[in-house]
Write a protein that holds these residues in place. Structure first.
Motif, mmCIF file in Angstrom:
data_model
loop_
_atom_site.group_PDB
_atom_site.id
_atom_site.type_symbol
_atom_site.label_atom_id
_atom_site.label_comp_id
_atom_site.label_asym_id
_atom_site.label_seq_id
_atom_site.Cartn_x
_atom_site.Cartn_y
_atom_site.Cartn_z
ATOM 1 N N HIS A 275 9.714 -92.011 -18.802
ATOM 2 C CA HIS A 275 9.924 -90.743 -18.233
ATOM 3 C C HIS A 275 11.512 -90.845 -17.426
ATOM 4 N N GLY A 276 11.784 -92.072 -17.028
ATOM 5 C CA GLY A 276 13.413 -91.978 -16.474
ATOM 6 C C GLY A 276 14.280 -91.452 -17.546
ATOM 7 N N LEU A 277 14.198 -91.964 -18.779
ATOM 8 C CA LEU A 277 15.159 -91.435 -19.715
ATOM 9 C C LEU A 277 15.018 -89.771 -20.182
ATOM 10 N N ALA A 278 13.717 -89.597 -19.917
ATOM 11 C CA ALA A 278 13.165 -88.258 -20.488
ATOM 12 C C ALA A 278 13.819 -87.257 -19.324
ATOM 13 N N HIS A 279 13.603 -87.593 -18.068
ATOM 14 C CA HIS A 279 14.377 -86.605 -16.922
ATOM 15 C C HIS A 279 15.973 -86.638 -17.157
ATOM 16 N N SER A 280 16.390 -87.786 -17.387
ATOM 17 C CA SER A 280 17.950 -87.691 -17.636
ATOM 18 C C SER A 280 18.430 -86.733 -18.853
ATOM 19 N N LEU A 281 17.669 -86.800 -19.956
ATOM 20 C CA LEU A 281 17.786 -86.059 -20.984
ATOM 21 C C LEU A 281 17.755 -84.559 -20.889
ATOM 22 N N SER A 282 16.565 -84.287 -20.076
ATOM 23 C CA SER A 282 16.427 -82.826 -19.570
ATOM 24 C C SER A 282 17.482 -82.310 -18.678
ATOM 25 N N LEU A 283 18.035 -83.177 -17.736
ATOM 26 C CA LEU A 283 19.068 -82.667 -16.922
ATOM 27 C C LEU A 283 20.418 -82.521 -17.758
ATOM 28 N N HIS A 284 20.594 -83.357 -18.809
ATOM 29 C CA HIS A 284 21.964 -83.481 -19.488
ATOM 30 C C HIS A 284 22.081 -82.456 -20.581
ATOM 31 N N THR A 285 20.936 -82.170 -20.919
ATOM 32 C CA THR A 285 20.772 -81.269 -22.363
ATOM 33 C C THR A 285 20.143 -80.356 -22.297
ATOM 34 N N GLY A 286 19.174 -79.963 -21.224
ATOM 35 C CA GLY A 286 18.232 -78.887 -21.124
ATOM 36 C C GLY A 286 16.959 -79.058 -21.963
ATOM 37 N N ALA A 287 16.968 -80.192 -22.528
ATOM 38 C CA ALA A 287 15.733 -80.527 -23.488
ATOM 39 C C ALA A 287 14.329 -80.163 -22.674
ATOM 40 N N VAL A 288 13.167 -79.509 -23.337
ATOM 41 C CA VAL A 288 11.700 -79.733 -22.721
ATOM 42 C C VAL A 288 11.573 -80.946 -22.535
ATOM 43 N N HIS A 289 10.665 -81.115 -21.496
ATOM 44 C CA HIS A 289 10.374 -82.476 -20.703
ATOM 45 C C HIS A 289 9.543 -83.254 -21.948
ATOM 46 N N GLY A 290 8.520 -82.635 -22.502
ATOM 47 C CA GLY A 290 7.703 -83.448 -23.346
ATOM 48 C C GLY A 290 8.555 -83.699 -24.639
ATOM 49 N N VAL A 291 9.282 -82.960 -25.022
ATOM 50 C CA VAL A 291 10.118 -83.311 -26.269
ATOM 51 C C VAL A 291 11.015 -84.326 -26.034
ATOM 52 N N ALA A 292 11.776 -84.410 -24.837
ATOM 53 C CA ALA A 292 12.454 -85.472 -24.368
ATOM 54 C C ALA A 292 11.856 -87.016 -24.447
ATOM 55 N N LEU A 293 10.518 -86.928 -23.886
ATOM 56 C CA LEU A 293 9.652 -88.177 -23.643
ATOM 57 C C LEU A 293 9.626 -88.542 -25.332
ATOM 58 N N ALA A 294 9.371 -87.751 -26.492
ATOM 59 C CA ALA A 294 9.025 -88.218 -27.735
ATOM 60 C C ALA A 294 10.083 -88.510 -28.128
ATOM 61 N N ALA A 295 11.422 -88.177 -27.708
ATOM 62 C CA ALA A 295 12.780 -88.873 -28.162
ATOM 63 C C ALA A 295 12.800 -90.160 -28.001
ATOM 64 N N VAL A 296 12.202 -90.831 -27.017
ATOM 65 C CA VAL A 296 12.494 -92.267 -26.710
ATOM 66 C C VAL A 296 11.194 -92.982 -26.770
ATOM 67 N N LEU A 297 9.947 -92.305 -26.710
ATOM 68 C CA LEU A 297 8.848 -93.200 -26.541
ATOM 69 C C LEU A 297 8.518 -94.277 -27.609
ATOM 70 N N PRO A 298 8.668 -94.143 -28.938
ATOM 71 C CA PRO A 298 8.266 -95.390 -29.521
ATOM 72 C C PRO A 298 9.268 -96.396 -29.273
ATOM 73 N N GLU A 299 10.431 -96.124 -29.169
ATOM 74 C CA GLU A 299 11.549 -97.156 -29.120
ATOM 75 C C GLU A 299 11.515 -97.967 -27.936
ATOM 76 N N VAL A 300 10.912 -97.139 -26.757
ATOM 77 C CA VAL A 300 11.081 -97.754 -25.311
ATOM 78 C C VAL A 300 9.839 -98.645 -25.195
ATOM 79 N N VAL A 301 8.722 -98.180 -25.703
ATOM 80 C CA VAL A 301 7.601 -99.075 -25.659
ATOM 81 C C VAL A 301 7.717 -100.273 -26.508
#
Length: 387
Positions: A275-301
């Protein structure tokens, strides 16, 4: 959001103590919106500010939900200026509007953005000079809130804080108080039936990640674990169906329940670096929150598995997987199945931005509960390079 440092599957028991507060009254079922007037009456509400977005208003959802409210003689004013990732100025403007009109309750109607904004508006409205970023006059108790989610994602109806954007500082701020925990959460799955596949997927991924991160959070306790495990079980089973067949009533109902349970979990446990990275991606790129989560989820886990094998094993068990090591690949498969498997580059984040993304994520309070906390900005930059 708690930041208790734990490393056992039953953290609260191991620590010897935990505290789990009450949440909203839950009114679940098809047609539950017809009971909103009674819930407002229970709060003594006669002048209600409805906080929503223009899309729902244009689609006729707002009028349909408000018809029984107006028929009951409740005075209604609609504030529909909320956008995705709501900003602090919108909340302050809505609070001023509620104050000027003498509103005595707030009806939050919409997705997580509307619900988050509504809680901030309800908190600031009684206190002239209060600010959404926490500066200004300390707010007194907020107006009562009745929450009606129209997406199965954030679980924002479960708690008293809203996640807002501060454009001036390019940071997420958390605005809220126990006084604006919704008094009632009206969960009517029929309100989610018209949601298209893409937002169904994005909001559903949010619910799934809430459950997963809650199970591995440093702040988890037995109560949050129970909510989170059941949320993961339901979301894992029903999200692909909800995306593939949006008219399936069972899938819509299951996902709405999953999102609510996950919200109950995260309210107690906190979340983590996804969530920390997804919040940052949304702030810097305007990405939809759920899609920003998806971008980092498998790798961060995958990166954090060794830091909390018990927590991730519980998540794997809830998903029906043989063990924690299967999670990253299985998560990638779920994201592929619902059309949200993207990279940070797909969201427009170029390598030159990675350091700024990393710094914003590390400054986000939600990151503190991650089972593995990055040791440096460079470590986060390297992780983003794999996402």
């Amino acid at each position: 959001m708690t930041t208790t440092d734990t490393g056992t599957p039953c953290a609260g028991v191991a620590a010897g103590t935990f505290l789990s507060g009450p949440g909203p009254v839950v009114d679940f079922g098809p047609g539950a919106v017809a009971r909103i007037p009674g819930h407002l009456a229970d709060q003594g509400a006669r002048r209600v500010l409805v906080v929503t977005d223009r899309g729902l208003r244009a689609a006729g959802v707002v009028d349909a939900v408000l018809a029984p409210v107006r028929a009951a003689g409740v005075a209604v004013e609609v504030f529909d200026d909320v956008r995705g990732n709501p900003a602090v100025d919108v909340v302050e403007r809505g609070a001023g509007h509620a104050r000027d009109l003498g509103m005595d309750a707030v009806l939050a109607l919409g997705g997580g953005s509307s619900l988050d904004a509504a809680k901030g508006i309800a908190l600031l409205a009684p206190t002239p000079g209060a600010r959404a970023d926490g500066t200004g006059t300390p707010p007194v108790a907020g107006l009562p809130v009745v929450a009606v989610p129209t997406t199965a994602g954030t679980g924002a109806e479960t708690n008293g804080f809203g996640v807002l954007e501060d454009p001036a500082t390019r940071q997420k701020v958390y605005c809220g108080d126990a006084s604006v925990v919704p008094r009632v959460a009206v969960l009517d799955p029929e309100l989610t039936h018209g949601l298209p596949a893409a937002p169904t997927a994005a909001t559903g991924v949010d619910a799934l990640v809430h459950g997963l991160e809650s199970l591995a959070s440093r702040g988890r306790d037995p109560v949050s674990e129970a909510f989170a495990a059941e949320a993961v079980r339901r979301a894992w089973a029903w999200l692909p169906t909800a995306v593939g067949d949006g008219s399936n009533p069972r899938a819509r109902a299951e996902m709405l329940v999953a999102a609510h349970l996950a919200g109950q979990a995260l309210t107690r446990s906190g979340l983590g670096l996804v969530h920390g990275l997804a919040h940052s991606l949304s702030l810097h790129t305007g990405a939809v929150h759920g899609v920003a989560l998806a971008a980092v989820l498998p790798e961060v886990v995958g990166w954090s598995l060794d830091a909390d094998p018990a927590g991730w094993a519980r998540a794997a068990e809830a998903a029906g997987l043989p063990g924690a090591s299967a999670l990253p690949e299985a998560l990638a498969g779920v994201l592929d199945a619902v059309g949200t498997r993207v990279s940070v580059a797909d969201l427009g984040a170029v390598p030159a931005q990675h350091e700024a993304l990393a710094r914003t994520a590390l400054a986000d309070p939600v990151t503190r509960n991650a089972p593995r906390h990055p040791s440096s900005v460079d470590e986060v930059v390297a992780l983003l390079g794999r996402c």
